[in-house]
Design an enzyme around this catalytic site. Structure first.
Site: not given
Lengths: 320, 301
Positions: A87, A163
């Site tokens: 990510c 995130h």
């Protein structure tokens, strides 16, 4: 695809790691921590190309989805996140590959060209399958040092899922690039004068922070920016040539601070790549030969007893 | 502060067959022992009677676990069940006669509930590893001391699918390779290298230039600063190095690093835990010192 099968290692999301990744990809930009969004801080970091907002991931509330302005016809670079461990690298790519005229190495250029016209999901898969990219990403974690995976230690304490979201201007519009969303999100146009896009980004980010209960959000902001060192060095030369001693001193201090930071990053990165097993053993062996291992072990046993006593206390409390 | 053996009886281990709820008895002859260690804690050990090696060493806090007979099975199987986790360890009684099974279980539970347990107050004679007499105590009640009917019912539900494929007179050939549960201790229960490798503990090494130089080849090759006591101290204090030490602590706690430690010139036993690792390194230092002083007769510092 699971993280284990994907071959993408978990890495730290640290400006030193990102900057090194960009270097490996041939992109002449750096990433820095942002401690504030106030105008003077942001001004000092210009030219600024993208902001990375890193936070503990919480599923968005249903109602907030309705008002999201997706740009399903986005023509720039946007890839979906397909592997969790990738990510951070994915966020960096989403940020960097939309910068007009950005320099990049031939391998990254080839990958970007290859994915032209692909939908976000397919592009995400292509990125995740790129061996050179995966190797660049993995190069900042140690080679499976202790083969812990082979030992099957059982479910690891699930690390909090963090995130990444990137905010960057494309064609006069501020976009939010979130690998878990289907498309980039539009946040409106911004004036071409004054602070430009960063003022709008500040508003958007601050509003987002306010949607969380106070004190609950753990987040981190980083900025993708032009490397200031070449410019600073040129300025220093000019000032020295012109005999502007005081100004030259100021610039010299800035250069020093920047170089210290790079050295710290290089120090940490060298440790990240390094398998510590040999060093741990060498230190313990050296300590034993120096006659200090026994005392150290006794001290460690004391600490262990303290931990156990504490755990007992807590277990007893819990049972009441 | 020697360890005190509280109880010992013949018992083998049984392992869950991977991918199922079957538990197969391992034929290895062993003994289950309860000790009060020199850390004042209750240890439950399983020792291999053929090799004399202690293969499992669990530290158990009061009221944390129970030793319960597995119902609905042909054999004399017991399970050590933890209240705070899913850990289950299965054992089977290996005394030829089952006349003392319940007594042993009672005493185990007695100690598990309260390390100060006095076995002479329970049904049956005091247990000690020395006692070899065949005296038959009156049979205790079905529920071991401290276990309620509710808990028994819970256990029955838990193991209702567990069955033994073979009677214990012919222990089965197969047993699960999932031995990992026996070795994994909770991190807090074990010695930690993080507490050993502190800057203050390492002072004797830092103030010995000859010994310190021997560490240099093990530093990262691309370290951007020259090797020195300062740079080593900086490394030790770094989050990256500390994370590596914690990983090694965790890996050593599994007791499965015998292969890995060989690459460091250490014997297999060094991979059984943090304590054995440190002991082996001490011995290695002594051996090296022997070799070095044999080679040169100059006084070393």
């Amino acid at each position: 695809m699971s993280d284990e099968e994907s071959g993408w290692h978990l890495t730290e999301s640290d400006p030193g790691v990102f900057t090194e990744l960009l270097k490996t990809l041939g992109v002449p930009l750096i990433v820095d921590d942002l401690y504030s969004l106030d105008p003077s801080t942001l001004a000092s970091l210009q030219p600024l190309h993208a902001l990375i907002f890193l936070f503990k991931w919480v599923a968005p509330a249903e109602s907030s989805e309705a008002s999201v302005d997706y740009d399903d016809a986005f023509e720039g670079f946007f890839a979906n996140q397909v592997v969790n461990n990738a990510c951070a690298t994915l966020a960096v790519l989403n940020g960097v590959c939309n910068i007009p005229g950005v320099g990049m190495g031939s391998e990254l250029r080839g990958l970007v060209d290859f994915t032209t016209g692909m939908d976000p999901q397919t592009r995400g898969l292509a990125i995740t399958s790129s061996e050179f990219l995966r190797e660049a990403h993995n190069s900042l974690s140690p080679p499976s040092a202790l083969s812990l995976a082979d030992l099957d230690l059982g479910p690891r304490d699930k690390e909090d899922a963090y995130h990444f979201i990137v905010y960057t201007p494309v064609n006069g519009v501020l976009y939010e690039l979130d690998g878990l969303k289907r498309s980039p999100v539009r946040h409106g146009v911004f004036p071409s004068t004054g602070e430009g896009w960063v003022a709008l980004a500040r508003d958007v980010i601050q509003k987002r922070i306010e949607t969380y209960p106070p004190g609950s959000l753990h987040f981190n902001l980083q900025a993708i920016r032009t490397d200031p060192l070449p410019g600073l060095r040129r300025e220093l030369e000019a000032l020295q040539a012109g005999g502007h001693v005081n100004l030259a001193q100021q610039i010299l201090r800035q250069i020093s601070a920047e170089e210290d930071k790079r050295q710290r990053w290089a120090f940490e990165n060298s440790l990240r790549r390094h398998n510590p097993l040999g060093l741990i053993h060498a230190l313990l062996l050296g300590l034993a030969k120096a006659g200090g291992l026994e005392a150290a072990t006794t001290g460690a046993k004391e600490k262990m007893k303290e931990r156990i006593a504490k755990a007992r206390e807590e277990a007893a409390k819990g049972k009441k | 502060m020697a360890t005190q053996t509280l109880l010992s009886f013949k018992a083998g281990r049984s392992f869950r067959r991977e991918g199922s709820s079957f538990v197969d008895a391992s034929p290895v002859k062993g003994s289950l022992e309860l000790l009060r260690g020199d850390d004042e804690l209750l240890h439950l050990l399983w020792k291999n009677r053929a090799t004399g090696q202690v293969e499992d060493d669990l530290i158990i806090f009061p009221m944390e676990a129970q030793f319960l007979k597995v119902p609905h099975t042909a054999g004399r199987t017991y399970v050590l069940k933890f209240s705070s986790s899913n850990q289950r360890h299965f054992f089977w009684m290996q005394d030829l006669s089952d006349s003392r099974d319940a007594e042993y279980a009672t005493h185990v539970n007695g100690y598990l509930a309260d390390p100060e347990y006095d076995p002479s107050t329970a049904a049956g004679p005091a247990s000690s590893s020395q006692q070899a007499g065949p005296s038959a105590p009156p049979a205790p009640s079905t529920a071991p001391a401290g276990v309620t009917e509710d808990q028994l019912a819970e256990l029955r539900a838990l193991v209702s699918q567990v069955s033994q494929e073979q009677t214990l007179s012919q222990p089965g050939q197969s047993y699960s390779s999932a031995r990992i549960c026996f070795y994994t201790k909770r991190m807090s229960e074990d010695l930690s290298l993080s507490d050993v490798l502190t800057p203050s503990n390492l002072r004797p090494l830092f103030s010995n230039p000859r010994l310190l130089t021997a560490v240099f080849p093990h530093l990262p090759p691309d370290l951007p600063v020259p090797p020195s006591a300062e740079s080593i101290q900086r490394i030790i204090e770094s989050p990256q190095f500390q994370a590596g030490v914690r990983s090694l602590d965790q890996a050593l706690a599994t007791g499965l690093l015998s292969g890995l430690v060989k690459s460091l010139g250490l014997p297999e036993e060094a991979g059984l835990g943090v304590g054995p690792f440190l002991t082996a390194i001490s011995r290695q230092a002594e051996r090296d010192h022997h070799d070095e002083s044999g080679q040169d007769s100059m006084q070393t510092d």
